[in-house]
Scaffold this motif. Structure first.
Motif, short mmCIF file in Angstrom:
data_model
loop_
_atom_site.label_atom_id
_atom_site.label_comp_id
_atom_site.label_asym_id
_atom_site.label_seq_id
_atom_site.Cartn_x
_atom_site.Cartn_y
_atom_site.Cartn_z
N SER A 1 -4.48 30.08 -40.11
CA SER A 1 -4.04 30.93 -39.00
C SER A 1 -5.18 31.79 -38.46
N MET A 2 -6.18 32.10 -39.31
CA MET A 2 -7.32 32.87 -38.79
C MET A 2 -8.05 32.08 -37.69
N ILE A 3 -8.10 30.75 -37.83
CA ILE A 3 -8.71 29.91 -36.79
C ILE A 3 -7.83 29.97 -35.53
N GLY A 4 -6.52 29.94 -35.75
CA GLY A 4 -5.58 30.05 -34.63
C GLY A 4 -5.72 31.38 -33.92
N ALA A 5 -5.86 32.47 -34.70
CA ALA A 5 -5.97 33.80 -34.11
C ALA A 5 -7.26 33.95 -33.30
N LEU A 6 -8.34 33.33 -33.77
CA LEU A 6 -9.63 33.47 -33.09
C LEU A 6 -9.76 32.58 -31.86
N THR A 7 -9.03 31.46 -31.83
CA THR A 7 -9.19 30.49 -30.74
C THR A 7 -7.96 30.41 -29.83
N ARG B 1 -5.52 28.51 -30.58
CA ARG B 1 -5.11 27.10 -30.66
C ARG B 1 -4.00 26.87 -31.66
N GLU B 2 -3.14 25.92 -31.32
CA GLU B 2 -2.12 25.44 -32.25
C GLU B 2 -2.79 24.63 -33.36
N LEU B 3 -2.03 24.39 -34.41
CA LEU B 3 -2.51 23.66 -35.60
C LEU B 3 -3.31 22.41 -35.23
N ALA B 4 -2.77 21.60 -34.32
CA ALA B 4 -3.37 20.29 -34.02
C ALA B 4 -4.70 20.41 -33.28
N ALA B 5 -5.03 21.60 -32.77
CA ALA B 5 -6.25 21.75 -31.96
C ALA B 5 -7.26 22.69 -32.63
N ARG B 6 -7.20 22.79 -33.95
CA ARG B 6 -8.07 23.74 -34.65
C ARG B 6 -9.30 23.12 -35.29
N LEU B 7 -9.58 21.84 -34.99
CA LEU B 7 -10.74 21.20 -35.63
C LEU B 7 -12.07 21.87 -35.27
N PRO B 8 -12.37 22.10 -33.98
CA PRO B 8 -13.67 22.73 -33.68
C PRO B 8 -13.83 24.08 -34.37
N GLY B 9 -12.79 24.88 -34.31
CA GLY B 9 -12.86 26.19 -34.98
C GLY B 9 -13.02 26.05 -36.49
N SER B 10 -12.35 25.06 -37.06
CA SER B 10 -12.43 24.84 -38.50
C SER B 10 -13.83 24.40 -38.91
N LEU B 11 -14.47 23.58 -38.08
CA LEU B 11 -15.84 23.13 -38.39
C LEU B 11 -16.81 24.31 -38.35
N ALA B 12 -16.66 25.15 -37.34
CA ALA B 12 -17.52 26.34 -37.24
C ALA B 12 -17.33 27.24 -38.46
#
Ligand code: 7PM
Length: 275
Positions: free
Chosen positions: A223-229, A231-242
């Protein structure tokens, strides 16, 4: 920093960051094939993760998902046992994500290499069961319990408290005979932590890497990736990689992720460019 993590059949070299691939064994609502179908699906996914470059498989029956109801041991075991049994035969490092001592005992009997415990072996009997094996263990920090931990997380000093908890749990494990070379630590991103707590831990991750224990982190799709971007779960890959790269740059040696192939690519490029 630790050079190896002793985990069951393996001495995992930490000279490059390792990728732990998440294998969730969940009841498949689209199939009425029952537990055999669920296991077959999970095993096919595990095989794909290995082809994508996973160094470790982390098999879980969803008993430790934040907000989720407690899954009885028998139910958890029925779900994951066929997957664990087969994966162990592939001679790759196999981890089981559980906090239930009885599940740990049976998984270790089947020969798993790592116990990944979001409760850091605090359940009665857990320390003893792992101590009686030669498995590696990941000790994770959580404030509260999965049902209520996100209601009002509070710390006076999040880094200091997380660090001290993890060192105390490592000392408890070592006191029962678990060699320090078998222990990895994990700050538990998102487990009883606000976005600010997570960011504060990320910024000071080096202090956890400096404990000398291998440092494992899980930020994938959280959810921290979601909060920063936004994005919904399915669109969190770029944020997750960073996020994974930021953790690795700060000293994390093992990253627990859903998207193994993209994470391996990101780490390869990062590694080559800093070497
Ligand atoms: C919903 C929210 C579903 C969060 C699943 C999760 C970690 C872990 C998990 C971690 C270690 C997930 C989490 N997170 N084990 N298990 N470290 N060691 O993202 O951060 O899979 S559950």
């Amino acid at each position: 920093m630790a050079t190896h993590w002793h985990a069951g059949r393996f001495a995992l070299s930490l000279h490059r960051p390792l990728v732990m691939g998440i294998v969730n064994v969940t009841p498949d609502s689209f199939s009425d094939g029952g537990q055999h179908a669920d296991a077959a699906l999970a095993l096919r996914h595990a095989q794909t993760l290995l082809e994508e470059g996973a160094d470790i498989l982390d098999i879980g029956g969803e008993s430790s998902r934040p907000g989720s109801a407690h899954l009885a041991h028998a139910q958890e075991w029925a779900r994951i046992a066929p997957v664990v049994q087969e994966a162990v035969r592939w001679n790759v490092p196999v981890s089981v994500d559980t906090y239930q001592p009885e599940t740990m005992r049976r998984a270790l009997e089947l020969g798993v290499d790592i116990i990944n415990d979001i409760h850091a072996l605090q359940r009665p009997g857990a320390l003893q069961i792992v101590a009686a094996s030669n498995a590696g263990v990941c000790l994770m920090h959580m404030q509260g319990d999965p049902q209520t931990m996100q209601q009002a997380p509070h710390y006076d000093d999040v880094l200091g408290e997380v660090r001290q908890f993890l060192l105390d749990r490592a000392a408890a494990a070592e006191a029962l005979g678990i060699d320090r070379s078998r222990i990895a630590l994990d700050p538990g991103f998102g487990f009883g932590k606000t976005l600010q707590h997570n960011l504060s831990l990320a910024k000071h991750l080096e202090a956890l890497a400096q404990t000398g224990y291998p440092l494992l982190v899980g930020v994938s799709r959280k959810s921290m990736i979601g909060a920063l971007t936004g994005r919904e779960l399915a669109a969190r890959l770029p944020g997750s990689l960073a996020a994974a790269l930021a953790c690795v740059a700060a000293g994390a040696q093992i990253v627990r992720v859903h998207d193994v192939g993209p994470t391996c690519d990101a780490i390869k490029v990062w590694n080559a460019m800093r070497a």
